[in-house]
Design an enzyme around this catalytic site. Structure first.
Site, PDB file in Angstrom:
ATOM      1  N   LYS A 153      14.438 -45.263  19.723  1.00 60.48           N
ATOM      2  CA  LYS A 153      15.033 -46.074  18.653  1.00 60.48           C
ATOM      3  C   LYS A 153      14.081 -47.224  18.368  1.00 60.48           C
ATOM      4  O   LYS A 153      14.322 -48.379  18.730  1.00 60.48           O
ATOM      5  CB  LYS A 153      16.426 -46.561  19.076  1.00 60.48           C
TER       6      LYS A 153
ATOM      7  N   GLU B  85      18.394 -34.820  11.185  1.00 58.42           N
ATOM      8  CA  GLU B  85      19.338 -35.947  11.207  1.00 58.42           C
ATOM      9  C   GLU B  85      19.866 -36.228   9.808  1.00 58.42           C
ATOM     10  O   GLU B  85      19.282 -35.808   8.811  1.00 58.42           O
ATOM     11  CB  GLU B  85      18.641 -37.214  11.715  1.00 58.42           C
TER      12      GLU B  85
HETATM   13  N1  PLP Z   1      20.105 -41.139  14.510  1.00 55.99           N
HETATM   14  C1  PLP Z   1      19.546 -42.275  14.089  1.00 55.99           C
HETATM   15  C2  PLP Z   1      18.220 -42.218  13.439  1.00 55.99           C
HETATM   16  C3  PLP Z   1      20.216 -43.507  14.301  1.00 55.99           C
HETATM   17  O1  PLP Z   1      19.685 -44.647  13.882  1.00 55.99           O
HETATM   18  C4  PLP Z   1      21.465 -43.510  14.928  1.00 55.99           C
HETATM   19  C5  PLP Z   1      22.165 -44.772  15.191  1.00 55.99           C
HETATM   20  O2  PLP Z   1      22.105 -45.316  16.247  1.00 55.99           O
HETATM   21  C6  PLP Z   1      22.011 -42.288  15.365  1.00 55.99           C
HETATM   22  C7  PLP Z   1      21.310 -41.122  15.122  1.00 55.99           C
HETATM   23  C8  PLP Z   1      23.316 -42.244  16.066  1.00 55.99           C
HETATM   24  O3  PLP Z   1      23.170 -42.660  17.390  1.00 55.99           O
HETATM   25  P1  PLP Z   1      24.368 -43.360  18.172  1.00 55.99           P
HETATM   26  O4  PLP Z   1      25.485 -42.389  18.134  1.00 55.99           O
HETATM   27  O5  PLP Z   1      23.870 -43.566  19.546  1.00 55.99           O
HETATM   28  O6  PLP Z   1      24.677 -44.592  17.449  1.00 55.99           O
HETATM   29  C1  COI Z   2      23.672 -47.464  14.607  1.00 57.12           C
HETATM   30  O1  COI Z   2      24.484 -46.585  14.304  1.00 57.12           O
HETATM   31  O2  COI Z   2      23.852 -48.266  15.522  1.00 57.12           O
HETATM   32  C2  COI Z   2      22.428 -47.582  13.901  1.00 57.12           C
HETATM   33  O3  COI Z   2      21.518 -48.080  14.458  1.00 57.12           O
HETATM   34  C3  COI Z   2      22.363 -47.058  12.543  1.00 57.12           C
HETATM   35  C4  COI Z   2      21.646 -47.951  11.559  1.00 57.12           C
HETATM   36  C5  COI Z   2      22.464 -49.080  11.081  1.00 57.12           C
HETATM   37  C6  COI Z   2      20.272 -48.310  11.983  1.00 57.12           C
END
Ligand code: PLP
Ligand code: COI
Length: 345
Positions: free
Chosen positions: A187, A223
């Site tokens: 991330k 994604e």
């Molecule tokens: N994919 C991307 C590129 C994201 O920024 C996010 C957000 O965090 C997700 C997927 C979903 O991940 P999570 O469920 O851990 O928030």
């Molecule tokens: C999240 O779901 O926490 C993300 O990071 C998504 C986005 C706002 C960057």
């Protein structure tokens, strides 16, 4: 714990936007050691102009949420998972990991210091936490920074996609957010900078966001903007892409468990061909910000594929949503260790 006087906000109609709350947490890494960190009112940071975060994108961040339960407790959803993912992201771009203890303490401290900003139960809102780690300090060449800054701030949020739990349409992008064997699993900000143009193009064309295809063959779904993809096959299987270049979504792995344990659905991580979308009766985007956003349709190469009539939330998607959010708001007992209570003092 006394009664907390909440700030006066239109809690039901919050979007996903920054709001300055009272206090945020900051810690510093120098000479191999993390400081204890502290809360501060100032929502600006003062960093060296040569910081690697500015020039070479040496940074990573997280996103997680806290929820108020019916009986007034505040629960954070799986913060240990975010701590671990920040560790992996940090190592991917040569930053010193934030110790899990520091991460969890910071997240707790920020919620506790901003109780009046944490949305009340039952209004569809939550308190979004944004931890970040950046390379700072004097530097010029392409190398890891001499020092690091770790911060956590938070604010109340509502739906990321304006619709809430109503299907929205997406379009595939010809661009990639990450490379094969690159930083797609981390991330890190670079992946998001790389996504800005594709997002803008999709929104201008009338879609909620773009769908990324696998960067090697452009034939498989990766994604959905800043969220992971899932589909429910016509025979009721939960399927989600398996790829080394997508973010391992904590919501996605949680939904896999929910699908299996609560809804008795088979689950599978596998390739999802953009050419075989008719295998799915339902599809959705999932993530911390996106929660579960049903996908009404996907346009690829000028042709739109609709899931159902493109307008109705599928029954499995609804059950997944109700169970996941039920766990998050404390109405449904979650698997052990998922919900971490904030000590409100
Ligand atoms: N994919 C991307 C590129 C994201 O920024 C996010 C957000 O965090 C997700 C997927 C979903 O991940 P999570 O469920 O851990 O928030
Ligand atoms: C999240 O779901 O926490 C993300 O990071 C998504 C986005 C706002 C960057």
């Amino acid at each position: 714990m006394g009664i907390i006087q909440k700030v006066d906000l239109d809690w039901k109609n919050l979007g996903f936007a920054y709001l300055k709350t009272d206090l945020r947490f900051m810690a510093h890494y120098r000479d191999g050691t993390w400081s204890d960190g502290a809360l501060t009112e100032d929502n600006h940071i003062h960093i060296h102009e040569g910081s690697t975060a500015i020039h070479y994108g040496q940074q990573a961040f997280e996103g997680l949420k806290a929820y108020t339960t019916k009986d007034g407790r505040i629960l954070i959803f799986r913060p240990d998972q975010n701590a671990k993912r920040l560790r992996n992201s940090a190592l991917d771009v040569m930053m010193p990991p934030v110790p899990e203890e520091l991460f969890l303490r910071a997240v707790q401290a920020v919620v506790r210091a901003n109780l009046k900003w944490v949305p009340p139960y039952g209004l569809g809102a939550s308190f979004y936490l944004r931890p970040y780690l950046i390379g700072v300090g004097q530097n010029m060449g392409v190398r890891p920074a001499p020092e690091y800054h770790f911060g956590v701030f938070g604010c109340p949020v509502g739906a990321y996609f304006k619709s809430g739990l109503a299907p929205v349409r997406f379009i595939t992008s010809a661009r990639d957010r990450a490379a094969p064997h690159g930083t797609g699993q981390a991330k890190v900000g670079g992946n998001y900078a790389a996504s800005l143009l594709a997002h803008e193009q999709a929104v201008k064309a009338g879609y909620a966001d773009c769908i990324y295809l696998d960067p090697l063959s452009h034939s498989k779904i990766e994604e959905v903007g800043a969220a992971n993809f899932f589909g429910i096959t016509r025979d009721g299987k939960f399927v989600t892409p398996k790829s080394d270049s997508i973010l391992p979504s904590i919501t996605k792995y949680s939904l896999m468990e929910v699908a299996q344990k609560y809804l008795s659905l088979p689950v599978e991580e596998s390739d999802v061909s953009i050419y075989h979308l008719d295998e799915f009766a339902e599809a959705g985007a999932c993530g911390t910000a996106a929660v579960i956003t049903p996908i009404g349709g996907i346009t690829h190469n000028g042709r739109e594929h609709l899931f159902g009539d493109g307008k109705t939330v599928g029954p499995v998607t609804r059950k997944l949503y109700d169970t996941l959010t039920g766990i998050q708001y404390g109405d449904v007992a979650g698997p052990s260790g998922w919900m971490v209570e904030v000590d409100q003092g």
